[in-house]
Design a protein around this motif. Structure first.
Motif, short mmCIF file in Angstrom:
data_model
loop_
_atom_site.label_atom_id
_atom_site.label_comp_id
_atom_site.label_asym_id
_atom_site.label_seq_id
_atom_site.Cartn_x
_atom_site.Cartn_y
_atom_site.Cartn_z
N GLU A 26 0.84 -1.21 0.00
CA GLU A 26 0.00 0.00 0.00
C GLU A 26 0.87 1.26 0.00
OE1 GLU A 26 -2.68 -0.04 3.26
OE2 GLU A 26 -3.72 -1.88 2.64
N LEU A 27 1.89 1.27 0.83
CA LEU A 27 2.79 2.41 0.91
C LEU A 27 3.55 2.61 -0.41
CD1 LEU A 27 4.12 1.81 4.52
CD2 LEU A 27 2.83 3.83 3.77
N PHE A 28 3.95 1.50 -1.01
CA PHE A 28 4.66 1.59 -2.29
C PHE A 28 3.79 2.28 -3.33
CE2 PHE A 28 5.65 -0.03 -6.50
CZ PHE A 28 7.02 0.16 -6.57
N HIS A 29 2.53 1.86 -3.45
CA HIS A 29 1.65 2.45 -4.45
C HIS A 29 1.31 3.91 -4.11
CE1 HIS A 29 1.22 -1.05 -6.95
NE2 HIS A 29 0.85 -1.80 -5.92
N ALA A 30 1.24 4.22 -2.83
CA ALA A 30 1.01 5.61 -2.43
C ALA A 30 2.18 6.49 -2.86
CB ALA A 30 0.81 5.70 -0.92
N LEU A 31 3.39 5.97 -2.74
CA LEU A 31 4.57 6.71 -3.17
C LEU A 31 4.58 6.87 -4.69
CD1 LEU A 31 7.18 5.07 -0.79
CD2 LEU A 31 6.66 7.52 -0.90
N VAL A 32 4.20 5.81 -5.41
CA VAL A 32 4.14 5.89 -6.87
C VAL A 32 3.16 6.98 -7.30
CG1 VAL A 32 3.40 4.66 -8.95
CG2 VAL A 32 4.86 3.50 -7.28
N ALA A 33 2.01 7.03 -6.61
CA ALA A 33 0.97 8.00 -6.96
C ALA A 33 1.36 9.43 -6.65
CB ALA A 33 -0.33 7.64 -6.24
N GLY A 36 6.43 8.81 -7.75
CA GLY A 36 7.27 7.71 -8.19
C GLY A 36 7.64 6.78 -7.06
N PRO A 37 8.20 5.62 -7.38
CA PRO A 37 8.54 4.63 -6.36
C PRO A 37 9.65 5.14 -5.45
CG PRO A 37 9.46 3.99 -8.48
CD PRO A 37 8.58 5.17 -8.74
N PRO A 38 9.85 4.48 -4.31
CA PRO A 38 10.93 4.87 -3.41
C PRO A 38 12.29 4.55 -4.03
CG PRO A 38 9.94 2.83 -2.67
CD PRO A 38 9.09 3.33 -3.80
N ALA A 42 15.06 0.22 -1.72
CA ALA A 42 13.83 -0.09 -0.98
C ALA A 42 12.87 -0.88 -1.85
CB ALA A 42 13.18 1.21 -0.50
N SER A 43 12.75 -0.51 -3.12
CA SER A 43 11.88 -1.24 -4.04
C SER A 43 12.38 -2.67 -4.22
CB SER A 43 11.85 -0.53 -5.40
OG SER A 43 11.32 0.77 -5.30
N ALA A 44 13.70 -2.83 -4.38
CA ALA A 44 14.26 -4.17 -4.56
C ALA A 44 14.06 -5.04 -3.33
CB ALA A 44 15.75 -4.06 -4.90
N GLY A 45 14.21 -4.44 -2.14
CA GLY A 45 13.98 -5.20 -0.91
C GLY A 45 12.54 -5.66 -0.79
N LEU A 46 11.60 -4.78 -1.18
CA LEU A 46 10.18 -5.16 -1.15
C LEU A 46 9.91 -6.27 -2.16
CD1 LEU A 46 7.23 -4.81 -0.32
CD2 LEU A 46 7.08 -2.91 -1.96
N LEU A 47 10.44 -6.13 -3.37
CA LEU A 47 10.24 -7.15 -4.40
C LEU A 47 10.78 -8.50 -3.95
CD1 LEU A 47 10.72 -6.67 -8.20
CD2 LEU A 47 11.68 -8.67 -7.08
N ASP A 58 1.91 -8.82 -6.92
CA ASP A 58 2.43 -7.59 -6.31
C ASP A 58 3.89 -7.38 -6.69
OD1 ASP A 58 0.11 -6.69 -4.90
OD2 ASP A 58 0.44 -8.27 -3.43
N ALA A 59 4.66 -8.46 -6.71
CA ALA A 59 6.07 -8.35 -7.09
C ALA A 59 6.20 -7.85 -8.53
CB ALA A 59 6.76 -9.70 -6.93
N ASN A 60 5.34 -8.36 -9.41
CA ASN A 60 5.37 -7.94 -10.81
C ASN A 60 5.01 -6.46 -10.93
OD1 ASN A 60 5.64 -8.28 -13.60
ND2 ASN A 60 3.46 -8.70 -13.86
N ALA A 61 4.06 -6.00 -10.11
CA ALA A 61 3.68 -4.57 -10.12
C ALA A 61 4.85 -3.70 -9.67
CB ALA A 61 2.47 -4.35 -9.23
N VAL A 62 5.58 -4.15 -8.66
CA VAL A 62 6.74 -3.40 -8.19
C VAL A 62 7.80 -3.33 -9.28
CG1 VAL A 62 8.65 -3.39 -6.53
CG2 VAL A 62 6.33 -3.89 -5.75
N LEU A 63 8.07 -4.46 -9.93
CA LEU A 63 9.06 -4.50 -11.01
C LEU A 63 8.67 -3.54 -12.14
CD1 LEU A 63 11.67 -6.14 -11.92
CD2 LEU A 63 10.08 -7.43 -13.36
N THR A 64 7.39 -3.55 -12.49
CA THR A 64 6.91 -2.66 -13.56
C THR A 64 7.12 -1.20 -13.20
OG1 THR A 64 5.26 -4.29 -14.26
CG2 THR A 64 4.89 -2.01 -14.92
N GLN A 65 6.79 -0.82 -11.98
CA GLN A 65 6.96 0.57 -11.56
C GLN A 65 8.43 0.97 -11.49
OE1 GLN A 65 4.72 2.80 -11.47
NE2 GLN A 65 2.91 1.48 -11.62
#
Length: 286
Positions: A26-33, A36-38, A42-47, A58-65
């Motif tokens: 949720e926080l990741f998508h809030a940052l994207v909105a 942009g992503p963190p 941080a993005s790689a750790g979440l993925l 969710d992992a695929n969405a993070v990779l895409t962003q």
């Protein structure tokens, strides 16, 4: 504001470390909105955590962003998502990741990954093999062969058995890719892997239906040398195909009929359903 983004980024990293992944997403998508992503780390750790937990979408969405934000991607990150999607029964989405990021690795400035796959430390072969098997199982022959061909041309394959070559051959036949099916069968033979009577028979029948006389004759030679196992109906199809050649290939047609007669007899070799292998060794022979 910058302060709010920094606080959200810190909270995201904390949630990731604590295993609170839905909240981290949720926080990741809030940052994207909100810009942009963190940071890439941080993005790689979440993925990484999402893939370990099996949260493939969710992992695929993070990779895409990350890609959309031109953050640096690695073969490891891409392969982790491919494996997670494949294990979650989403092979075509996994193929999309392969197509976008792995297939053309090191091919030029437009490639997502700047270095060729064979130079990376991550086990790319495992991800490719898993994806090939999953695509073959669902009869996605064109996609499966693209992954296999990429792994092969990149020098990644050390264990041909892990790619499920009999199923890959069948999926290529289903897709009408007979030249590729023949090539995969030859790879299996060179690696001392049996393809089995079902696969051998399907290949010979398909060649006969396509009236590919020279290829039928070559397959019959493999059957005669016991390097390829085929059942009687496929050998009868080969016989009919060779009689229709101009001029008829009478000697080879007679060989097909003789082999069909032998295949009709119940023997240990035919009941075991395999030929041409020696223990299923994984490495490819010289």
């Amino acid at each position: 504001s910058g302060v709010l983004r920094r606080m959200r980024s810190e909270l995201l990293a904390l949630c990731t470390r604590q295993g609170l992944l839905p909240r981290a997403v949720e926080l990741f998508h809030a940052l994207v909105a909100t810009g942009g992503p963190p940071h890439a780390s941080a993005s790689a750790g979440l993925l990484d955590s999402l893939c370990a937990r099996g949260m493939a979408s969710d992992a695929n969405a993070v990779l895409t962003q990350m890609h959309n934000a031109t953050q640096s991607l690695t073969a490891k990150l891409c392969c982790q998502v491919v494996v997670a999607l494949t294990r979650n029964a989403m092979p075509m989405r996994a193929f999309g990741v392969f197509e976008a990021h792995l297939e053309n690795a090191g091919a030029g400035p437009e490639a997502t990954l700047s270095t060729p796959l064979r130079t990376v430390e991550w086990n790319v072969e495992h991800a490719c093999a898993l994806l090939v098997r999953a695509l073959s199982k669902t009869m996605r022959g064109r996609q499966a062969h693209r992954v296999y061909a990429c792994a092969q041309s990149s020098g990644l394959i050390t264990n041909y058995a892990s790619f499920g070559l009999p199923a890959l051959t069948l999926s290529c036949i289903e897709a009408g890719m007979l030249s590729q099916a023949i090539s995969v069968c030859e790879d299996a033979r060179q690696a001392l892997l049996p393809v089995g009577t079902t696969t051998g028979s399907a290949l010979l029948s398909a060649l006969a239906r396509a009236k590919m006389g020279p290829q039928v004759i070559a397959a019959l030679a493999e059957v005669a040398q016991k390097r390829l196992a085929c059942d009687a109906p496929s050998l009868h199809a080969a016989f009919a195909c060779l009689l229709e050649q101009a001029p008829p290939a009478l000697d080879e047609a007679a060989r097909a009929l003789t082999l069909a007669a032998s295949a009709s007899k119940p023997t240990l070799a035919t009941s075991s359903g395999g030929a041409g292998g020696r223990g299923g060794a994984g490495g490819r022979g010289g």
